[in-house]
Motif scaffolding. Structure first.
Motif, PDB file in Angstrom:
ATOM      1  N   GLU A 202       7.297 -10.869   6.818  1.00 16.03           N
ATOM      2  CA  GLU A 202       7.506  -9.634   7.593  1.00 16.03           C
ATOM      3  C   GLU A 202       8.549  -8.740   6.917  1.00 16.03           C
ATOM      4  N   GLU A 203       9.574  -9.368   6.349  1.00 16.11           N
ATOM      5  CA  GLU A 203      10.647  -8.618   5.679  1.00 16.11           C
ATOM      6  C   GLU A 203      10.089  -7.775   4.514  1.00 16.11           C
ATOM      7  N   THR A 204       9.172  -8.378   3.763  1.00 20.83           N
ATOM      8  CA  THR A 204       8.579  -7.654   2.625  1.00 20.83           C
ATOM      9  C   THR A 204       7.734  -6.487   3.114  1.00 20.83           C
ATOM     10  N   LYS A 205       6.989  -6.733   4.194  1.00 25.42           N
ATOM     11  CA  LYS A 205       6.180  -5.638   4.749  1.00 25.42           C
ATOM     12  C   LYS A 205       7.085  -4.475   5.158  1.00 25.42           C
ATOM     13  N   GLN A 206       8.197  -4.815   5.841  1.00 21.11           N
ATOM     14  CA  GLN A 206       9.096  -3.760   6.307  1.00 21.11           C
ATOM     15  C   GLN A 206       9.769  -3.054   5.141  1.00 21.11           C
ATOM     16  N   ARG A 207      10.089  -3.810   4.081  1.00 17.40           N
ATOM     17  CA  ARG A 207      10.723  -3.221   2.898  1.00 17.40           C
ATOM     18  C   ARG A 207       9.752  -2.236   2.228  1.00 17.40           C
ATOM     19  N   ARG A 208       8.486  -2.616   2.176  1.00 16.16           N
ATOM     20  CA  ARG A 208       7.477  -1.707   1.613  1.00 16.16           C
ATOM     21  C   ARG A 208       7.357  -0.441   2.463  1.00 16.16           C
ATOM     22  N   ARG A 209       7.407  -0.645   3.785  1.00 11.32           N
ATOM     23  CA  ARG A 209       7.272   0.522   4.681  1.00 11.32           C
ATOM     24  C   ARG A 209       8.450   1.476   4.518  1.00 11.32           C
ATOM     25  N   LEU A 210       9.627   0.892   4.262  1.00 14.54           N
ATOM     26  CA  LEU A 210      10.815   1.714   4.038  1.00 14.54           C
ATOM     27  C   LEU A 210      10.648   2.564   2.772  1.00 14.54           C
ATOM     28  N   ASN A 211       9.794   2.089   1.884  1.00 12.30           N
ATOM     29  CA  ASN A 211       9.534   2.800   0.634  1.00 12.30           C
ATOM     30  C   ASN A 211       8.592   3.991   0.849  1.00 12.30           C
ATOM     31  N   CYS A 212       8.028   4.083   2.041  1.00 11.06           N
ATOM     32  CA  CYS A 212       7.083   5.171   2.354  1.00 11.06           C
ATOM     33  C   CYS A 212       7.782   6.209   3.228  1.00 11.06           C
ATOM     34  N   PRO A 213       7.874   7.459   2.784  1.00 17.32           N
ATOM     35  CA  PRO A 213       8.450   8.494   3.652  1.00 17.32           C
ATOM     36  C   PRO A 213       7.802   8.536   5.033  1.00 17.32           C
ATOM     37  N   LEU A 214       6.512   8.263   5.117  1.00 22.59           N
ATOM     38  CA  LEU A 214       5.875   8.243   6.443  1.00 22.59           C
ATOM     39  C   LEU A 214       6.069   6.915   7.159  1.00 22.59           C
ATOM     40  N   ARG A 215       6.712   5.947   6.459  1.00 24.26           N
ATOM     41  CA  ARG A 215       7.086   4.669   7.071  1.00 24.26           C
ATOM     42  C   ARG A 215       5.909   3.753   7.391  1.00 24.26           C
TER      43      ARG A 215
END
Ligand SMILES: NC(=O)c1ccc[n+]([C@@H]2O[C@H](COP(=O)([O-])OP(=O)(O)OC[C@H]3O[C@@H](n4cnc5c(N)ncnc54)[C@H](OP(=O)(O)O)[C@@H]3O)[C@@H](O)[C@H]2O)c1
Length: 260
Positions: A202-215
């Motif tokens: 889950e942490e990796t998924k959230q880290r990837r999402r943080l990398n997206c301006p649209l989240r």
């Protein structure tokens, strides 16, 4: 919307992940869709999933797009069955995962290019020569590229190179085929949620999402919507374009948590 009523569509790699969404999109908007995976088993699996979603008017044909004889066979079947083709979506891809550059045998590069570049080239050539040029209403081609053609990811040299080649091929094809009435464009996704995300912490998924301006990463349907736009009359004056759909990832130099 019913933009593809009566249209005949071919989606390569339509049996899994994003390809399934693309097939469903065309199906939902009235098309008859042909789709392929690389093997009989994987193609059948995709066919079963689409049937469980209630998708009708789909024919699946196993075809390794890097093998010209299998490609010709797939077009023989479409010719016999439908007698025409209106839209080609080159979605099939070799992900080229797991071989760092320093350990990569050059033959692996050719394997990845064989599917992603040669595959797209020869499927498109068959579509153009066997159908589009013989039809009054010509045809449309949509490639799946990647934002990694512009901003690379680590340990994916062969894949990134293949997507860069696809971008150049789209522009070259647009020049050659535009005067013949055939449009060629690409959608370049960023992160898409696929089965490969299921196993991520889950942490990796959230880290990837943080990398997206649209989240948020794209869904398969987000990508299918862009593909459908490029395949439809809504984009009638566009050719040679690479439309990025990556939640804004390509806009940023550094992810937010490293930008002080
Ligand atoms: N996922 C992402 O985050 C992402 C990001 C940017 C761009 N893209 C691009 O978007 C497209 C869809 O991505 P995805 O992640 O959904 O792809 P995927 O899960 O890796 O699925 C690839 C598809 O291509 C098929 N395929 C592979 N080799 C083939 C061959 N030799 N002949 C015929 N079919 C073959 C696979 O069929 P089998 O089941 O038989 O192997 C599968 O249906 C790809 O072009 C990809 O490069 C994806």
């Amino acid at each position: 919307m019913n933009r593809f009523q009566g249209k005949i569509v071919l989606v390569t790699g339509g049996n899994r992940n994003t390809g399934l969404s693309i097939v469903k999109k065309f199906c939902d908007e009235g098309a008859k869709v042909y789709m392929c995976g690389s093997s009989t088993a994987s193609t059948q699996k995709g066919s079963d999933i689409l049937a469980s979603w209630g998708c009708k008017n789909i024919t699946s044909i196993p075809c390794d797009v890097s093998d010209i004889e299998q490609v010709k066979n797939m077009f023989d079947i479409i010719e016999k069955d439908a007698g025409r083709l209106d839209i080609l979506v080159n979605n099939a891809a070799h992900q080229g995962i797991g071989k760092p550059f320093t350990e990569m045998d050059p033959s692996y590069l050719m394997e990845v290019l064989g599917v992603n570049v040669r595959g797209g080239f020869q499927v498109t050539q068959q579509a153009v020569n066997r159908f589009f040029l013989k039809q009054k209403e010509r045809g449309v081609v949509v490639f799946l590229s990647s934002n990694t053609a512009m901003r690379a990811i680590r340990n994916r040299t062969a894949y990134c190179a293949s997507k860069g080649a696809i971008n150049s091929m789209v522009k070259a094809l647009a020049l050659d085929l535009g005067p013949l009435g055939i449009r060629v464009n690409a959608c370049a996704p960023g992160y898409i949620y696929t089965e490969r995300w299921d196993v991520l912490p889950e942490e990796t998924k959230q880290r990837r999402r943080l990398n997206c301006p649209l989240r948020h990463e794209a869904t398969g349907m987000d990508i299918a919507n862009v593909v459908a736009f490029l395949a439809s009359e809504d984009s009638a004056n566009m050719t040679g374009e690479i439309i990025t759909c990556d939640a804004g990832c390509s806009c940023q130099h550094m992810p937010e948590d490293t930008d002080f």
